[in-house]
Design a protein around this motif. Structure first.
Motif, PDB file in Angstrom:
ATOM      1  N   TYR A 150       0.843  -1.099   0.035  1.00 17.35           N
ATOM      2  CA  TYR A 150       0.272   0.052   0.002  1.00 17.35           C
ATOM      3  C   TYR A 150       0.912   1.499  -0.078  1.00 17.35           C
ATOM      4  CZ  TYR A 150      -3.759  -3.114   1.543  1.00 17.35           C
ATOM      5  OH  TYR A 150      -4.805  -3.966   1.769  1.00 17.35           O
ATOM      6  N   ALA A 151       0.548   2.348  -0.800  1.00 20.35           N
ATOM      7  CA  ALA A 151       1.382   3.527  -0.876  1.00 20.35           C
ATOM      8  C   ALA A 151       0.217   4.561  -0.742  1.00 20.35           C
ATOM      9  CB  ALA A 151       2.407   3.283  -1.904  1.00 20.35           C
ATOM     10  N   CYS A 152       0.822   5.786  -0.171  1.00 22.19           N
ATOM     11  CA  CYS A 152       0.011   6.929  -0.327  1.00 22.19           C
ATOM     12  C   CYS A 152       0.939   8.186  -0.311  1.00 22.19           C
ATOM     13  CB  CYS A 152      -0.841   6.926   0.895  1.00 22.19           C
ATOM     14  SG  CYS A 152      -0.307   7.212   2.661  1.00 22.19           S
ATOM     15  N   GLU A 204      -9.999   3.558   5.605  1.00 26.51           N
ATOM     16  CA  GLU A 204     -10.690   3.500   4.489  1.00 26.51           C
ATOM     17  C   GLU A 204     -10.276   2.731   3.309  1.00 26.51           C
ATOM     18  OE1 GLU A 204     -11.962   7.380   3.559  1.00 26.51           O
ATOM     19  OE2 GLU A 204     -12.670   7.697   5.932  1.00 26.51           O
ATOM     20  N   HIS A 205      -8.826   2.517   3.605  1.00 29.67           N
ATOM     21  CA  HIS A 205      -8.006   2.098   2.231  1.00 29.67           C
ATOM     22  C   HIS A 205      -7.572   0.665   2.679  1.00 29.67           C
ATOM     23  CE1 HIS A 205      -8.469   5.526  -0.366  1.00 29.67           C
ATOM     24  NE2 HIS A 205      -8.128   5.967   0.885  1.00 29.67           N
ATOM     25  N   ILE A 206      -7.224   0.424   4.153  1.00 24.93           N
ATOM     26  CA  ILE A 206      -6.339  -0.753   4.475  1.00 24.93           C
ATOM     27  C   ILE A 206      -7.184  -1.305   5.744  1.00 24.93           C
ATOM     28  CG2 ILE A 206      -4.126  -1.303   5.226  1.00 24.93           C
ATOM     29  CD1 ILE A 206      -2.958   1.147   4.213  1.00 24.93           C
ATOM     30  N   PRO A 207      -7.154  -2.698   5.602  1.00 27.91           N
ATOM     31  CA  PRO A 207      -7.815  -3.292   6.865  1.00 27.91           C
ATOM     32  C   PRO A 207      -6.957  -3.043   8.183  1.00 27.91           C
ATOM     33  CG  PRO A 207      -7.630  -4.929   5.071  1.00 27.91           C
ATOM     34  CD  PRO A 207      -6.696  -3.594   4.713  1.00 27.91           C
ATOM     35  N   ALA A 208      -7.872  -3.117   9.355  1.00 31.13           N
ATOM     36  CA  ALA A 208      -6.830  -2.971  10.488  1.00 31.13           C
ATOM     37  C   ALA A 208      -6.033  -3.842  10.676  1.00 31.13           C
ATOM     38  CB  ALA A 208      -8.036  -2.817  11.714  1.00 31.13           C
ATOM     39  N   ASP A 209      -4.888  -3.746  11.498  1.00 29.42           N
ATOM     40  CA  ASP A 209      -3.850  -4.727  11.921  1.00 29.42           C
ATOM     41  C   ASP A 209      -3.476  -5.813  10.626  1.00 29.42           C
ATOM     42  OD1 ASP A 209      -4.363  -3.726  14.499  1.00 29.42           O
ATOM     43  OD2 ASP A 209      -6.065  -5.238  14.893  1.00 29.42           O
ATOM     44  N   ARG A 227      -0.547   7.888  14.920  1.00 31.14           N
ATOM     45  CA  ARG A 227      -1.787   7.367  15.525  1.00 31.14           C
ATOM     46  C   ARG A 227      -2.647   6.748  14.295  1.00 31.14           C
ATOM     47  NH1 ARG A 227      -4.863  11.949  18.615  1.00 31.14           N
ATOM     48  NH2 ARG A 227      -2.665  11.876  19.385  1.00 31.14           N
ATOM     49  N   ASN A 228      -2.544   7.172  13.190  1.00 33.21           N
ATOM     50  CA  ASN A 228      -3.238   6.686  12.141  1.00 33.21           C
ATOM     51  C   ASN A 228      -2.638   5.406  11.543  1.00 33.21           C
ATOM     52  OD1 ASN A 228      -4.893   6.786   9.893  1.00 33.21           O
ATOM     53  ND2 ASN A 228      -4.372   8.553   8.835  1.00 33.21           N
ATOM     54  N   ILE A 229      -1.430   5.434  11.533  1.00 37.22           N
ATOM     55  CA  ILE A 229      -0.476   4.334  11.149  1.00 37.22           C
ATOM     56  C   ILE A 229      -0.781   3.277  11.966  1.00 37.22           C
ATOM     57  CG2 ILE A 229       1.825   3.470  10.984  1.00 37.22           C
ATOM     58  CD1 ILE A 229       2.543   6.140   9.702  1.00 37.22           C
ATOM     59  N   TYR A 230      -0.813   3.314  13.210  1.00 39.58           N
ATOM     60  CA  TYR A 230      -0.698   2.405  14.377  1.00 39.58           C
ATOM     61  C   TYR A 230      -2.035   1.515  14.232  1.00 39.58           C
ATOM     62  CZ  TYR A 230      -0.520   0.562  19.210  1.00 39.58           C
ATOM     63  OH  TYR A 230      -0.274  -0.159  20.350  1.00 39.58           O
ATOM     64  N   LYS A 231      -3.315   1.793  13.711  1.00 39.32           N
ATOM     65  CA  LYS A 231      -4.465   1.376  13.375  1.00 39.32           C
ATOM     66  C   LYS A 231      -4.260   0.320  12.305  1.00 39.32           C
ATOM     67  CE  LYS A 231      -6.713   5.281  12.635  1.00 39.32           C
ATOM     68  NZ  LYS A 231      -7.710   6.196  12.314  1.00 39.32           N
ATOM     69  N   VAL A 232      -3.499   0.382  11.362  1.00 38.71           N
ATOM     70  CA  VAL A 232      -3.210  -0.629  10.305  1.00 38.71           C
ATOM     71  C   VAL A 232      -2.172  -1.649  10.443  1.00 38.71           C
ATOM     72  CG1 VAL A 232      -4.556   0.772   8.668  1.00 38.71           C
ATOM     73  CG2 VAL A 232      -1.893   0.875   8.630  1.00 38.71           C
TER      74      VAL A 232
END
Length: 267
Positions: A106-108, A143-148, A172-177
């Motif tokens: 994944y890349a953003c 919205e783009h990547i499933p959690a964990d 914090r955002n990165i932590y979720k995925v």
């Protein structure tokens, strides 16, 4: 020629450098600072419009510097899912995908134009990567990547472009995925890097934070600041050290001190 050393002590300034930095105390006006924050996306978009895909060199050093990209596998051909947070035009992404056929990425990026350049690259393959536009300080990665679901997150020369007050939102955002037990691989500008010493008077936005002439911004990290930032968001420090390089231009007889912070933080 160049030499490189890693360690926990910051670079020591020469007396002239120390004096120059001590004199530079005037901060840019609040009005101008707010304007830069408001126009941050536009300024990065213009940066990519001017430079196209030619500004940054392809980063073939990533797997050398970050053994984690290989070490986090339990067996040799294990599929890895990575997130490159702040991918630019793919200088890190494409060498990585070419080098390792068992990676899905994944890349953003903040800049819509940069994302378009990635999608137009001949190496772009939707079976191997998903690229999307994202402001990491406010757009939810879920919205783009499933959690964990991500094995490794790379955060390379990205956080420095973000206002220090908002850096925690990115982590914090990165932590979720990120999967529990997995790491963020970080590399960015360190305190007293050559680039920091070259800013002209009037470029200063705050402590270790500066604006370039094109309106993009750059923060220069200390080990302590980065450590506190990650730990406050629930990460555990694995490695966090300065990389000091001296790049020598023999033709012009110039020695340029480069300082980066290279770190690894685990969820």
């Amino acid at each position: 020629g160049a030499f490189q050393k890693k360690g926990h002590s910051a670079r020591t300034l020469s007396p002239e450098e120390a004096e120059r930095l001590a004199k530079d105390r005037v901060l840019m006006s609040e009005f101008k600072q707010l304007k830069l924050e408001k126009e941050a996306q536009k300024n990065w978009d213009l940066f990519y419009k001017r430079n196209s895909t030619n500004f940054f060199k392809d980063r073939h050093w990533t797997t050398r510097e970050f053994q984690e990209l290989k070490a986090c596998r339990e067996f040799a051909d294990q599929k890895l899912t990575i997130l490159e947070a702040g991918c630019g035009v793919g200088n890190c992404l494409f060498p990585l995908l070419q080098e390792d056929p068992h990676i899905f990425a994944y890349a953003c990026d903040f800049s819509p134009r940069a994302v378009e350049y990635v999608k137009k690259n001949a190496l772009y393959n939707t079976e191997r990567c998903k690229v999307f536009q994202c402001d990491l300080t406010k757009d939810d990665l879920l919205e783009h990547i499933p959690a964990d679901s991500v094995d490794v997150v790379t955060l390379i020369f990205v956080l420095s472009a973000i206002h220090p007050d908002k850096m925690c939102l990115v982590l914090r955002n990165i932590y979720k995925v990120l999967k529990p037990g997995k790491c963020v691989l970080f590399r960015d500008y360190g305190l007293y890097d050559h680039a920091m010493l070259r800013f002209k008077s009037g470029s200063k936005l705050g402590e270790n934070f500066y604006a370039r002439q094109d309106g993009t911004r750059s923060y220069f990290f200390t080990q302590e600041f980065l450590s506190q930032l990650f730990k406050a968001e629930g990460y555990e420090e694995v490695v966090n050290e300065y990389v000091q390089r001296e790049t020598v231009n023999r033709k012009e007889d110039l020695r340029v001190p480069r300082v980066f912070l290279q770190s690894k933080f685990r969820k």
